[in-house]
Write an enzyme that holds these catalytic residues in place. Structure first.
Site, PDB file in Angstrom:
ATOM      1  N   GLY A   2      18.447 -42.919  62.187  1.00  0.00           N
ATOM      2  CA  GLY A   2      19.514 -43.365  61.275  1.00  0.00           C
ATOM      3  C   GLY A   2      19.304 -43.059  59.806  1.00  0.00           C
ATOM      4  O   GLY A   2      20.254 -42.909  59.053  1.00  0.00           O
ATOM      5  N   GLU A  25      14.747 -47.559  54.922  1.00  0.00           N
ATOM      6  CA  GLU A  25      15.559 -47.907  56.084  1.00  0.00           C
ATOM      7  C   GLU A  25      17.026 -47.626  55.807  1.00  0.00           C
ATOM      8  O   GLU A  25      17.472 -47.712  54.663  1.00  0.00           O
ATOM      9  CB  GLU A  25      15.401 -49.410  56.400  1.00  0.00           C
ATOM     10  N   ASP A  26      17.758 -47.321  56.860  1.00  0.00           N
ATOM     11  CA  ASP A  26      19.207 -47.183  56.725  1.00  0.00           C
ATOM     12  C   ASP A  26      19.867 -48.553  56.655  1.00  0.00           C
ATOM     13  O   ASP A  26      20.675 -48.826  55.788  1.00  0.00           O
ATOM     14  CB  ASP A  26      19.784 -46.361  57.894  1.00  0.00           C
ATOM     15  N   ASP A  33      19.191 -55.451  59.892  1.00  0.00           N
ATOM     16  CA  ASP A  33      20.138 -56.366  60.532  1.00  0.00           C
ATOM     17  C   ASP A  33      19.421 -57.693  60.804  1.00  0.00           C
ATOM     18  O   ASP A  33      19.277 -58.513  59.913  1.00  0.00           O
ATOM     19  CB  ASP A  33      20.631 -55.655  61.796  1.00  0.00           C
ATOM     20  N   LYS A  77      22.303 -56.311  56.012  1.00  0.00           N
ATOM     21  CA  LYS A  77      23.211 -57.272  56.656  1.00  0.00           C
ATOM     22  C   LYS A  77      22.549 -58.642  56.619  1.00  0.00           C
ATOM     23  O   LYS A  77      22.114 -59.175  57.636  1.00  0.00           O
ATOM     24  CB  LYS A  77      23.421 -56.862  58.118  1.00  0.00           C
ATOM     25  N   PHE A 109      29.933 -53.960  62.125  1.00  0.00           N
ATOM     26  CA  PHE A 109      29.168 -52.843  62.662  1.00  0.00           C
ATOM     27  C   PHE A 109      29.623 -51.571  61.966  1.00  0.00           C
ATOM     28  O   PHE A 109      30.791 -51.213  62.000  1.00  0.00           O
ATOM     29  CB  PHE A 109      29.339 -52.721  64.172  1.00  0.00           C
ATOM     30  N   VAL A 110      28.687 -50.901  61.315  1.00  0.00           N
ATOM     31  CA  VAL A 110      29.052 -49.731  60.523  1.00  0.00           C
ATOM     32  C   VAL A 110      28.440 -48.455  61.092  1.00  0.00           C
ATOM     33  O   VAL A 110      27.398 -48.488  61.744  1.00  0.00           O
ATOM     34  CB  VAL A 110      28.623 -49.909  59.051  1.00  0.00           C
ATOM     35  N   ASP A 160      24.716 -44.587  63.719  1.00  0.00           N
ATOM     36  CA  ASP A 160      25.449 -44.237  64.928  1.00  0.00           C
ATOM     37  C   ASP A 160      25.988 -45.445  65.685  1.00  0.00           C
ATOM     38  O   ASP A 160      25.554 -46.575  65.482  1.00  0.00           O
ATOM     39  CB  ASP A 160      24.533 -43.480  65.881  1.00  0.00           C
ATOM     40  N   ARG A 164      27.224 -40.070  63.517  1.00  0.00           N
ATOM     41  CA  ARG A 164      26.193 -39.869  62.489  1.00  0.00           C
ATOM     42  C   ARG A 164      26.641 -38.872  61.430  1.00  0.00           C
ATOM     43  O   ARG A 164      26.174 -38.899  60.301  1.00  0.00           O
ATOM     44  CB  ARG A 164      24.898 -39.360  63.127  1.00  0.00           C
TER      45      ARG A 164
HETATM   46  P1  IMP Z   1      17.278 -55.054  63.352  1.00  0.00           P
HETATM   47  O1  IMP Z   1      15.984 -54.922  64.044  1.00  0.00           O
HETATM   48  O2  IMP Z   1      18.177 -56.057  64.036  1.00  0.00           O
HETATM   49  O3  IMP Z   1      17.187 -55.311  61.877  1.00  0.00           O
HETATM   50  O4  IMP Z   1      18.062 -53.721  63.606  1.00  0.00           O
HETATM   51  C1  IMP Z   1      17.918 -52.608  62.868  1.00  0.00           C
HETATM   52  C2  IMP Z   1      18.423 -51.403  63.589  1.00  0.00           C
HETATM   53  O5  IMP Z   1      19.605 -51.675  64.357  1.00  0.00           O
HETATM   54  C3  IMP Z   1      18.832 -50.370  62.583  1.00  0.00           C
HETATM   55  O6  IMP Z   1      17.737 -49.572  62.260  1.00  0.00           O
HETATM   56  C4  IMP Z   1      19.938 -49.636  63.303  1.00  0.00           C
HETATM   57  O7  IMP Z   1      19.386 -48.636  64.119  1.00  0.00           O
HETATM   58  C5  IMP Z   1      20.575 -50.673  64.191  1.00  0.00           C
HETATM   59  N1  IMP Z   1      21.772 -51.265  63.569  1.00  0.00           N
HETATM   60  C6  IMP Z   1      21.922 -52.525  63.122  1.00  0.00           C
HETATM   61  N2  IMP Z   1      23.139 -52.731  62.621  1.00  0.00           N
HETATM   62  C7  IMP Z   1      23.787 -51.540  62.714  1.00  0.00           C
HETATM   63  C8  IMP Z   1      25.100 -51.101  62.319  1.00  0.00           C
HETATM   64  O8  IMP Z   1      25.940 -51.836  61.777  1.00  0.00           O
HETATM   65  N3  IMP Z   1      25.378 -49.806  62.591  1.00  0.00           N
HETATM   66  C9  IMP Z   1      24.501 -48.949  63.175  1.00  0.00           C
HETATM   67  N4  IMP Z   1      23.262 -49.316  63.545  1.00  0.00           N
HETATM   68  C10 IMP Z   1      22.913 -50.606  63.315  1.00  0.00           C
HETATM   69 MG    MG Z   2      17.135 -47.539  62.365  1.00  0.00          MG
END
Ligand code: IMP
Ligand code: MG
Length: 296
Positions: A157, A209-210, A213, A241, A262-263, A269, A275
């Site tokens: 990402g 990081e992109d 969440d 987020k 969700f973006v 992606d 992407r």
């Molecule tokens: P976390 O472990 O819940 O913080 O998730 C992080 C990962 O979930 C990111 O690196 C993304 O790959 C994916 N992710 C979380 N939210 C989104 C979104 O809104 N769009 C796309 N990918 C997301």
């Molecule tokens: Mg990621």
């Protein structure tokens, strides 16, 4: 690493699934370890609240409620009482919707769909992204002058953001990438599928990081990077987020704080699509409960 208490009987299958996700990310947990009294009749406790999980690393209690949103009012009232009586503890309520969204991110549950949903709207256009990225690049250049930082990205990402960010950094630096596996419904743990090539020992590391969440991925990665003994370790994320955060990760550079949508696009992606969009867009909500977006 997490205790694998799989012989434990959970009151609800979603709790078992949640426990597996925590295991996957190496997040320790205790199941229903503490009961908080909420009502007394003179000296006698007549009502208690027992959160489903306690995450010791985060000092956080989690109550999973898979009840319909309309039925959680009572639980909410109880939770409010617990918070009043125990102002020092941190309890998060994860609604059924939150849980479905968490699962859908990994491709499971009622919100995971196989068709390609349409985009609802643009959240950040190319100009906005470029402008903010330039600001971040300037800040990083000031903070890391003479430090020769290593920027570490997690594929896939982050590749668009990383490519643009490094070109806004005006001081000497290096870049490296790693790759990790995602949760797949089994008992496994996060695996490093592509490790770093640069030795981070004694280096100033900036993890890029992109999107952050729940923070579980970041939490895992920071532990992993910290073990390599860098001189410093900070985080730069394009999107934050905040509303969905379960961990408390300190992030020094944040591009945009975004709502719980969700973006996709600009590297991000949905099931490996989108992407290539040059902007960041919001996926179109589906009918009914999926109204808050289907997820990878
Ligand atoms: P976390 O472990 O819940 O913080 O998730 C992080 C990962 O979930 C990111 O690196 C993304 O790959 C994916 N992710 C979380 N939210 C989104 C979104 O809104 N769009 C796309 N990918 C997301
Ligand atoms: Mg990621």
């Amino acid at each position: 690493m997490a205790l694998k208490q799989h012989d434990l009987t959970f009151a609800d299958p979603s709790e078992a699934e949640f426990a597996q996700i925590l295991d996957f990310y190496g997040v320790n947990w205790d199941y229903e370890p503490t009961s908080f009294p909420t009502e007394w009749d003179r000296d006698r406790v007549v009502e208690m609240f027992t959160p489903d999980f306690y995450l010791p690393q985060m000092d956080l209690y989690i109550e999973l409620t898979t009840l319909k949103q309309s039925l959680v009012t009572k639980k909410n009232r109880k939770l409010r009482r617990v918070r009043e009586l125990n102002p020092d503890i941190d309890i998060r309520l994860l609604y059924r919707r939150d849980f479905h969204r968490l699962m859908a991110k990994f491709g499971f549950g009622p919100l995971a769909t196989s068709q390609t949903p349409a985009l609802e709207s643009v959240m950040f256009g190319t100009g906005q992204i470029a402008e903010r990225t330039a600001e971040l690049g300037r800040d990083i250049s000031v903070d890391y002058a003479d430090k020769k930082p290593v920027l570490v990205g997690v594929l896939r990402g982050v590749f668009c953001f990383m490519a643009d960010l490094i070109r806004q950094i005006s001081v000497p630096m290096s870049v490296d990438f790693m790759s990790i596996s995602y949760y797949e419904h089994d008992d496994s743990e996060v695996k490093i599928t592509k490790d770093l090539d640069i030795d981070l020992e004694g280096r100033h590391v900036l993890m890029v990081e992109d999107i952050v969440d729940t923070g579980m991925t970041l939490n895992f990665l920071l532990d992993y990077l910290r073990a390599k003994n860098p001189a410093s370790l900070e985080v730069c994320t394009l999107l934050d987020k905040q509303a969905r955060r379960l961990t408390d990760s300190d992030m020094k550079y944040v591009g945009f704080e975004i709502a719980d949508e969700f973006v996709v696009g600009y590297g991000l992606d949905y099931m490996e699509e989108y992407r290539n969009l040059p902007f960041i867009g919001i996926l179109k909500p589906d009918a009914g409960e999926a109204a808050n977006g289907a997820q990878k």
